[in-house]
Design an enzyme around this catalytic site. Sequence first.
Site, PDB file in Angstrom:
ATOM      1  N   ALA A 185     -28.436  -3.340 -47.472  1.00  0.00           N
ATOM      2  CA  ALA A 185     -27.506  -3.920 -48.718  1.00  0.00           C
ATOM      3  C   ALA A 185     -26.596  -2.705 -49.209  1.00  0.00           C
ATOM      4  O   ALA A 185     -26.077  -3.157 -50.458  1.00  0.00           O
ATOM      5  CB  ALA A 185     -28.695  -4.341 -49.788  1.00  0.00           C
ATOM      6  N   TYR A 211     -25.610  -5.824 -28.081  1.00  0.00           N
ATOM      7  CA  TYR A 211     -25.433  -6.432 -29.266  1.00  0.00           C
ATOM      8  C   TYR A 211     -25.806  -7.839 -29.299  1.00  0.00           C
ATOM      9  O   TYR A 211     -26.622  -8.402 -30.328  1.00  0.00           O
ATOM     10  CB  TYR A 211     -24.221  -6.403 -30.146  1.00  0.00           C
ATOM     11  CG  TYR A 211     -24.167  -6.971 -31.348  1.00  0.00           C
ATOM     12  CD1 TYR A 211     -24.607  -6.223 -32.519  1.00  0.00           C
ATOM     13  CD2 TYR A 211     -23.301  -8.038 -31.747  1.00  0.00           C
ATOM     14  CE1 TYR A 211     -24.349  -6.872 -33.756  1.00  0.00           C
ATOM     15  CE2 TYR A 211     -23.045  -8.687 -32.884  1.00  0.00           C
ATOM     16  CZ  TYR A 211     -23.498  -7.882 -33.895  1.00  0.00           C
ATOM     17  OH  TYR A 211     -23.450  -8.640 -35.140  1.00  0.00           O
ATOM     18  N   SER A 222     -25.866 -13.463 -35.169  1.00  0.00           N
ATOM     19  CA  SER A 222     -24.291 -13.585 -35.178  1.00  0.00           C
ATOM     20  C   SER A 222     -23.916 -14.748 -34.116  1.00  0.00           C
ATOM     21  O   SER A 222     -24.764 -14.969 -33.146  1.00  0.00           O
ATOM     22  CB  SER A 222     -24.001 -12.205 -34.525  1.00  0.00           C
ATOM     23  OG  SER A 222     -22.725 -12.219 -33.901  1.00  0.00           O
ATOM     24  N   ALA A 237     -27.523  -9.496 -27.101  1.00  0.00           N
ATOM     25  CA  ALA A 237     -28.951  -9.811 -26.613  1.00  0.00           C
ATOM     26  C   ALA A 237     -29.778  -9.582 -28.008  1.00  0.00           C
ATOM     27  O   ALA A 237     -30.829 -10.537 -28.257  1.00  0.00           O
ATOM     28  CB  ALA A 237     -29.265  -9.009 -25.787  1.00  0.00           C
TER      29      ALA A 237
HETATM   30  P1  NAP Z   1     -21.685  -3.116 -42.277  1.00  0.00           P
HETATM   31  O1  NAP Z   1     -20.694  -3.189 -43.095  1.00  0.00           O
HETATM   32  O2  NAP Z   1     -21.355  -2.045 -41.054  1.00  0.00           O
HETATM   33  O3  NAP Z   1     -23.159  -2.617 -42.862  1.00  0.00           O
HETATM   34  C1  NAP Z   1     -24.199  -2.463 -42.236  1.00  0.00           C
HETATM   35  C2  NAP Z   1     -25.440  -2.288 -43.176  1.00  0.00           C
HETATM   36  O4  NAP Z   1     -26.538  -2.137 -42.262  1.00  0.00           O
HETATM   37  C3  NAP Z   1     -25.397  -1.144 -44.142  1.00  0.00           C
HETATM   38  O5  NAP Z   1     -25.748  -1.250 -45.424  1.00  0.00           O
HETATM   39  C4  NAP Z   1     -26.186  -0.133 -43.297  1.00  0.00           C
HETATM   40  O6  NAP Z   1     -26.904   0.865 -44.228  1.00  0.00           O
HETATM   41  C5  NAP Z   1     -27.446  -0.971 -42.832  1.00  0.00           C
HETATM   42  N1  NAP Z   1     -28.116  -0.377 -41.945  1.00  0.00           N
HETATM   43  C6  NAP Z   1     -27.466  -0.114 -40.196  1.00  0.00           C
HETATM   44  N2  NAP Z   1     -28.633   0.656 -39.754  1.00  0.00           N
HETATM   45  C7  NAP Z   1     -29.702   0.498 -40.736  1.00  0.00           C
HETATM   46  C8  NAP Z   1     -31.102   0.938 -40.495  1.00  0.00           C
HETATM   47  N3  NAP Z   1     -31.451   1.524 -39.549  1.00  0.00           N
HETATM   48  N4  NAP Z   1     -31.910   0.763 -41.401  1.00  0.00           N
HETATM   49  C9  NAP Z   1     -31.497   0.239 -42.703  1.00  0.00           C
HETATM   50  N5  NAP Z   1     -30.302  -0.276 -42.775  1.00  0.00           N
HETATM   51  C10 NAP Z   1     -29.307  -0.220 -41.967  1.00  0.00           C
HETATM   52  O7  NAP Z   1     -21.959  -4.473 -41.491  1.00  0.00           O
HETATM   53  P2  NAP Z   1     -22.076  -5.966 -41.849  1.00  0.00           P
HETATM   54  O8  NAP Z   1     -20.793  -6.600 -41.414  1.00  0.00           O
HETATM   55  O9  NAP Z   1     -22.169  -6.053 -43.365  1.00  0.00           O
HETATM   56  O10 NAP Z   1     -23.063  -6.506 -41.080  1.00  0.00           O
HETATM   57  C11 NAP Z   1     -24.564  -7.059 -41.740  1.00  0.00           C
HETATM   58  C12 NAP Z   1     -25.138  -7.832 -40.689  1.00  0.00           C
HETATM   59  O11 NAP Z   1     -24.530  -8.858 -40.230  1.00  0.00           O
HETATM   60  C13 NAP Z   1     -25.485  -7.119 -39.358  1.00  0.00           C
HETATM   61  O12 NAP Z   1     -26.810  -7.359 -39.024  1.00  0.00           O
HETATM   62  C14 NAP Z   1     -24.331  -7.631 -38.530  1.00  0.00           C
HETATM   63  O13 NAP Z   1     -24.819  -7.395 -37.276  1.00  0.00           O
HETATM   64  C15 NAP Z   1     -24.290  -9.077 -38.910  1.00  0.00           C
HETATM   65  N6  NAP Z   1     -22.984  -9.808 -38.588  1.00  0.00           N
HETATM   66  C16 NAP Z   1     -21.709  -9.039 -39.021  1.00  0.00           C
HETATM   67  C17 NAP Z   1     -20.575  -9.843 -38.708  1.00  0.00           C
HETATM   68  C18 NAP Z   1     -19.139  -9.182 -38.781  1.00  0.00           C
HETATM   69  O14 NAP Z   1     -17.997  -9.698 -38.689  1.00  0.00           O
HETATM   70  N7  NAP Z   1     -19.040  -8.403 -40.216  1.00  0.00           N
HETATM   71  C19 NAP Z   1     -20.643 -10.892 -37.994  1.00  0.00           C
HETATM   72  C20 NAP Z   1     -21.800 -11.476 -37.228  1.00  0.00           C
HETATM   73  C21 NAP Z   1     -22.994 -10.738 -37.996  1.00  0.00           C
HETATM   74  P3  NAP Z   1     -26.409   2.329 -44.618  1.00  0.00           P
HETATM   75  O15 NAP Z   1     -24.885   2.334 -44.478  1.00  0.00           O
HETATM   76  O16 NAP Z   1     -27.102   2.785 -45.819  1.00  0.00           O
HETATM   77  O17 NAP Z   1     -26.739   3.082 -43.340  1.00  0.00           O
END
Ligand code: NAP
Length: 244
Positions: free
Chosen positions: A10, A152, A139, A154
């Site tokens: 978050a 990813y 996703s 998978a």
């Molecule tokens: P983001 O901006 O890259 O943020 C990712 C978040 O995940 C960050 O807060 C990061 O925390 C946290 N994180 C990563 N590895 C972690 C770990 N090992 N333990 C705890 N926290 C971890 O990505 P986002 O776009 O917001 O994505 C959020 C979710 O939505 C993901 O699951 C992603 O696959 C999914 N999603 C995103 C999109 C898109 O287009 N953006 C589309 C489909 C699905 P830190 O920075 O503190 O490490």
Amino acid sequence: MSKVALITGASRGIGRSIALELARSGISVAINYNSSYEKAKELLYEIKKFNENVNIYKADVSNEIEVSEMVHKIESDLGEIDILVNNAGISQIGLFTDMTSRERDRMIGVNLIGAMNVTKAVLPSMIYYKSGNIINISSMWGEVGASCEVVYSASKAGLIGFTKALAKEVAPSGIRVNCISPGVIDTDMNSELTASDIEELIDGIPLKRIGTPNDIAKAVGWLISDSAEYITGVVLSVNGGMVI
Ligand code: NAP
């Protein structure tokens, strides 16, 4: 007593918006982060302006021990967790054959096993109280698969299977488990896209824009509400019609 939500990942992006949305509706919020301490702190101060019941918790979701310690700390600080949003995730673009086994294991470890670790840690109390809400952020690539994002895809398909099976297993305990499947959302995860990449993507999106983190946060807010009390095991696509 207000409800308590744990949102993984978050500190930034979609998870940050979900934390804000839930905090605005009066829910106590546990902000999980892994590496972005400063950003998590910034969010903490922003939420504290209107909701005192919030704190930040560091844990790598792929590490079962860190997760278990985090959940115990949240329970003693804020109370039993009613709502879990498994949002933490990482992505990597490239050919499947170029991905090392270490990179593959890290992706599955964070995106899929991570959600399982946190869910396992919060379930005993949800089962005890016979109530709870779990939302997994998958996703659209978990639904249809993406070239150059094979592992990813998978991991995200795995989250969909996890959602459906767990929904059946814990429904008798009054716990709902649902999945949100975002399309292209404007966050750091897509920071490598150029303006022309984005224009091209928008061409293929019937609603003619990419999504915002708030689009996902609103969907989470609705799915955990009583308006959705008869809904469990679904995959809610929030993608502007990109994948139907
Ligand atoms: P983001 O901006 O890259 O943020 C990712 C978040 O995940 C960050 O807060 C990061 O925390 C946290 N994180 C990563 N590895 C972690 C770990 N090992 N333990 C705890 N926290 C971890 O990505 P986002 O776009 O917001 O994505 C959020 C979710 O939505 C993901 O699951 C992603 O696959 C999914 N999603 C995103 C999109 C898109 O287009 N953006 C589309 C489909 C699905 P830190 O920075 O503190 O490490």
